[in-house]
Design a protein around this motif. Sequence first.
Motif, PDB file in Angstrom:
ATOM      1  N   ASP A 213      29.381  20.773 -61.923  1.00 17.62           N
ATOM      2  CA  ASP A 213      28.956  21.154 -60.574  1.00 17.62           C
ATOM      3  C   ASP A 213      30.033  21.983 -59.877  1.00 17.62           C
ATOM      4  O   ASP A 213      29.751  23.011 -59.253  1.00 17.62           O
ATOM      5  N   PHE A 214      31.287  21.525 -59.977  1.00 15.94           N
ATOM      6  CA  PHE A 214      32.382  22.273 -59.364  1.00 15.94           C
ATOM      7  C   PHE A 214      32.455  23.684 -59.946  1.00 15.94           C
ATOM      8  O   PHE A 214      32.574  24.662 -59.199  1.00 15.94           O
ATOM      9  N   GLN A 215      32.409  23.784 -61.250  1.00 16.23           N
ATOM     10  CA  GLN A 215      32.502  25.112 -61.883  1.00 16.23           C
ATOM     11  C   GLN A 215      31.325  25.992 -61.502  1.00 16.23           C
ATOM     12  O   GLN A 215      31.502  27.182 -61.218  1.00 16.23           O
ATOM     13  N   ASN A 216      30.135  25.443 -61.496  1.00 16.49           N
ATOM     14  CA  ASN A 216      28.953  26.224 -61.149  1.00 16.49           C
ATOM     15  C   ASN A 216      28.997  26.727 -59.717  1.00 16.49           C
ATOM     16  O   ASN A 216      28.359  27.730 -59.381  1.00 16.49           O
ATOM     17  N   ARG A 217      29.762  26.050 -58.864  1.00 19.19           N
ATOM     18  CA  ARG A 217      29.908  26.455 -57.456  1.00 19.19           C
ATOM     19  C   ARG A 217      31.155  27.307 -57.236  1.00 19.19           C
ATOM     20  O   ARG A 217      31.535  27.561 -56.095  1.00 19.19           O
ATOM     21  N   GLY A 218      31.780  27.739 -58.323  1.00 20.47           N
ATOM     22  CA  GLY A 218      32.904  28.665 -58.213  1.00 20.47           C
ATOM     23  C   GLY A 218      34.240  28.019 -57.937  1.00 20.47           C
ATOM     24  O   GLY A 218      35.199  28.713 -57.576  1.00 20.47           O
TER      25      GLY A 218
END
Length: 244
Positions: A169-174
């Motif tokens: 989730d963190f990675q997908n949100r940049g």
Amino acid sequence: MLSWFKSSKQKLDPISFSVLKTDMHSHLIPGIDDGAQDLDSSIKIIKELSSLGFTKLITTPHIMSDFYFNTEETITNGLLRLREELEKQNIDIEIAAAAEYYIDYEFEKKLSKEKLLTFGDNYLLVEFSFIEKPKNIFDIIFKLQIDGYKIVLAHPERYAFLQEKDLEDFQNRGVLLQMNLLSLIGYYSQPIKKQAEWLIDNQMISFVGTDCHNFNQSLLYEKCQKEKSWHNLIDSDMLLNNTL
């Protein structure tokens, strides 16, 4: 919990931190947080980090409403004092400062109201409780990104409650992830070491930092240079430290 990979005990020839050039997470300004407590301690740590190959240090004092009431002024003044002493002692290393922001209610009140201390390409280093993540963390991240900040989450391997889907989730949100070097040798615990290795194996780490608080820690980083996980991290070609 994370699906941990089996750890390898293999040690390899050391890879110097000169490949990174920059350490972007440390607590070296004397007397303003739980890091170096006096100027002599700061200088001893900096000399040790320099000997390990770092040519630039971005020190990041805590800003935490209940414990460390640092401001841009206290950090800037401390940095100037540190630079003066380095120049006086002819220690050839570049040093700058940002901050490590603890995400809590007081931090949320600052959003869009004051300029936050960043490093590099407007990177903002943040941390949160080791017990649980803030309920509205993704709303806060979105607001920060709207204001132009690039979020870097400090030491995600140390948050035992974070699961694989949370990290995705963190990675997908940049959000970029920053690992502590001492996690590679089990300094914090063996489970944290395993979690660090999982993150490396899945190429999720964008920055590494010493997160150095004292001289005793500074003497341990050389051990990291021989770890297989450190070699794997370098081989991933994902690290951004040398762009700072």
